[in-house]
Design a protein around this motif. Structure first.
Motif, PDB file in Angstrom:
ATOM      1  N   LYS A  44       0.839  -1.199   0.000  1.00 11.60           N
ATOM      2  CA  LYS A  44       0.000   0.000   0.000  1.00 11.60           C
ATOM      3  C   LYS A  44       0.873   1.248   0.000  1.00 11.60           C
ATOM      4  CE  LYS A  44      -4.095  -1.939   2.268  1.00 11.60           C
ATOM      5  NZ  LYS A  44      -5.090  -1.757   3.340  1.00 11.60           N
ATOM      6  N   GLU A  45       0.314   2.350  -0.452  1.00 17.99           N
ATOM      7  CA  GLU A  45       1.067   3.595  -0.530  1.00 17.99           C
ATOM      8  C   GLU A  45       1.079   4.282   0.836  1.00 17.99           C
ATOM      9  OE1 GLU A  45       1.459   7.509  -3.427  1.00 17.99           O
ATOM     10  OE2 GLU A  45      -0.337   6.287  -3.470  1.00 17.99           O
ATOM     11  N   ILE A  46       1.761   3.641   1.790  1.00 23.72           N
ATOM     12  CA  ILE A  46       1.860   4.192   3.142  1.00 23.72           C
ATOM     13  C   ILE A  46       2.953   5.252   3.186  1.00 23.72           C
ATOM     14  CG2 ILE A  46       2.281   3.597   5.557  1.00 23.72           C
ATOM     15  CD1 ILE A  46       1.378   0.710   4.757  1.00 23.72           C
ATOM     16  N   LEU A  47       4.075   4.951   2.572  1.00 25.42           N
ATOM     17  CA  LEU A  47       5.178   5.897   2.430  1.00 25.42           C
ATOM     18  C   LEU A  47       5.495   5.997   0.944  1.00 25.42           C
ATOM     19  CD1 LEU A  47       7.146   4.319   5.340  1.00 25.42           C
ATOM     20  CD2 LEU A  47       6.586   6.739   5.311  1.00 25.42           C
ATOM     21  N   ASN A  66       0.099   0.815   8.700  1.00 24.35           N
ATOM     22  CA  ASN A  66       0.471   2.155   9.129  1.00 24.35           C
ATOM     23  C   ASN A  66       1.967   2.181   9.417  1.00 24.35           C
ATOM     24  OD1 ASN A  66       0.765   1.743  12.310  1.00 24.35           O
ATOM     25  ND2 ASN A  66      -1.084   0.660  11.642  1.00 24.35           N
ATOM     26  N   GLU A  67       2.538   3.371   9.395  1.00 24.90           N
ATOM     27  CA  GLU A  67       3.991   3.531   9.507  1.00 24.90           C
ATOM     28  C   GLU A  67       4.530   2.986  10.831  1.00 24.90           C
ATOM     29  OE1 GLU A  67       7.221   7.226   9.392  1.00 24.90           O
ATOM     30  OE2 GLU A  67       5.207   7.483   8.525  1.00 24.90           O
ATOM     31  N   ASN A  68       3.806   3.231  11.919  1.00 21.19           N
ATOM     32  CA  ASN A  68       4.277   2.796  13.238  1.00 21.19           C
ATOM     33  C   ASN A  68       4.375   1.273  13.319  1.00 21.19           C
ATOM     34  OD1 ASN A  68       4.859   3.971  16.035  1.00 21.19           O
ATOM     35  ND2 ASN A  68       3.426   2.337  16.536  1.00 21.19           N
ATOM     36  N   ALA A  69       3.360   0.575  12.814  1.00 18.35           N
ATOM     37  CA  ALA A  69       3.346  -0.888  12.853  1.00 18.35           C
ATOM     38  C   ALA A  69       4.493  -1.478  12.030  1.00 18.35           C
ATOM     39  CB  ALA A  69       2.006  -1.410  12.325  1.00 18.35           C
ATOM     40  N   ILE A  70       4.789  -0.856  10.904  1.00 22.41           N
ATOM     41  CA  ILE A  70       5.868  -1.337  10.041  1.00 22.41           C
ATOM     42  C   ILE A  70       7.217  -1.188  10.746  1.00 22.41           C
ATOM     43  CG2 ILE A  70       7.113  -0.851   7.893  1.00 22.41           C
ATOM     44  CD1 ILE A  70       4.313  -0.045   6.748  1.00 22.41           C
TER      45      ILE A  70
END
Length: 400
Positions: free
Chosen positions: A141-144, A327-331
């Motif tokens: 997904k386009e998270i970053l 989400n960025e934090n989970a990654i």
């Protein structure tokens, strides 16, 4: 068959978790306040769950929650107080600051630094050699924001770039910094501490004359490759001594211009041209180490390949393709937990007298994760148990 010589009161997973002291976890929790609003699912429970995910190579929250549910009544050996449901683990990955996992990783690195360290390079150079590189992890997904063109549909995948520093005498990352995949590598150089006892080694993707000027002013060494389109002036061709490796073709002092606004300030550097017979290629290295032998400059850059092996080891042995959260934090949490597992297994590998391939060690621990065997003792001599119970050669069978 006689009783196994390798029986342990703790399962393999419990023995690996025991390498993480409670004090390390509590200090990280107190520093980051990661349990401030937590009722049941503490940071320690979260850490153990994510470490299990890395060992077991789980690809989804459902897999983690379902597998851990089957461990009910068996968690005393690895100190898990609360088995998470899928929603609980999802919320924790979204809301608990990833900084606490970074603190735990750094504390483990400090604790086991002496075990992991191999000081042969430092003994030769008399300085600490640090290797810098980055690795991009693609996201579905386009998270970053990711580099590259967008698909015809207009949609694009995301990507996270992991900028890493490893000490040349160690096999695990010592510094990790995350950014969007589209972030240029050279921005990471500004985050590096400078001192006269350090040499940084990195590829030409990090070329930044302002950073090179900053390193030089602070007596910090660096070695990199010069860009093909670099503009410089050759000031002097240095004499190559007879005892220098014959692969050194040229040793020159050069000047480059560093742009400060509308002003150009000259910076004196050194360029070494070297022919690598093994790869049948010619390389040009750029450095501010004026007193080091020219062939040692080439040797220092060759050490840089070690960080490529670290990235390969992480990506081949641990789940960095499927993430439990979008989400960025989970990654970031999942990546830090993979780094923690990688460090724990590197400690086990260093403690063993017997040589094990890292991938074989990971596979062994995964297969025997909840078996009650003494891990170190078994890995030292896995055939011993069979030898002790083997039938004597002169013993007759029933039908002899």
């Amino acid at each position: 068959m006689t009783k196994s010589n390798y029986f342990s009161t703790k399962c393999v997973f419990g023995q690996l978790i025991s390498l993480i002291d409670d004090e390390i976890i509590s200090n990280a929790v107190n520093k980051t306040q990661s349990d401030k609003f937590t009722k049941k699912f503490t940071t320690k429970d979260h850490l153990i769950s994510m470490v299990f995910c890395s060992f077991a190579k789980c690809n989804s929250l459902r897999e983690v929650a379902g597998a851990m549910l089957g461990l009910s009544g068996k968690t005393n050996g690895f100190q898990l107080q609360h088995i998470p449901k899928r929603s609980t683990l999802s919320d924790a990955n979204r809301n608990r600051d990833e900084e606490v996992f970074a603190e735990i990783y750094n504390s483990l690195l400090n604790k086991y630094g002496n075990v992991l360290s191999d000081s042969r390079i430092e003994e030769i150079i008399k300085k600490q050699v640090k290797i810098i590189d980055s690795s991009t992890i693609s996201l579905f997904k386009e998270i970053l924001s990711c580099v590259g063109r967008k698909a015809k549909t207009g949609k694009s995948k995301g990507g996270i770039k992991m900028h890493t520093v490893i000490n040349a005498d160690e096999v695990v990352p010592s510094v990790v910094w995350f950014s969007k995949a589209a972030t240029h590598d050279h921005q990471f150089l500004a985050k590096l501490p400078c001192n006269e006892d350090t040499i940084y080694v990195f590829d030409k993707g990090y070329n930044d004359y302002k950073a090179f000027e900053h390193f030089t002013k602070n007596n910090t060494g660096f070695v990199t490759r010069i860009k093909d389109n670099a503009v410089y002036r050759t000031e002097q061709i240095n004499e190559i001594a007879e005892n220098i490796h014959s692969g050194v073709l040229e040793d020159a002092t050069i000047t480059v211009d560093v742009k400060h606004g509308s002003t150009l300030i000259p910076l004196t550097l050194r360029k070494v041209r070297f022919y690598d017979r093994e790869n049948k290629r010619e390389f040009e290295f750029l450095t501010n180490l004026m007193d080091l032998r020219a062939d040692m400059i080439a040797a220092l850059y060759k050490v840089r390949w070690q960080i490529e092996l670290v990235f390969k080891q992480l990506k081949q042995n641990f789940p960095l393709k499927y993430f439990l959260g979008d989400n960025e934090n989970a990654i970031k949490i999942q990546i830090y937990c993979v780094l923690i597992v990688n460090l724990l297994l590197a400690v086990i590998k260093k403690k063993l007298k017997r040589s094990w391939a890292f991938s074989n060690l990971v596979s062994f621990c995964k297969i025997h994760l909840f078996n009650f065997i003494q891990l170190i003792k078994f890995l030292e001599n896995p055939e011993k148990d069979w030898d002790l119970n083997a039938k004597p050669r002169n013993q007759l069978t029933l039908f002899d």
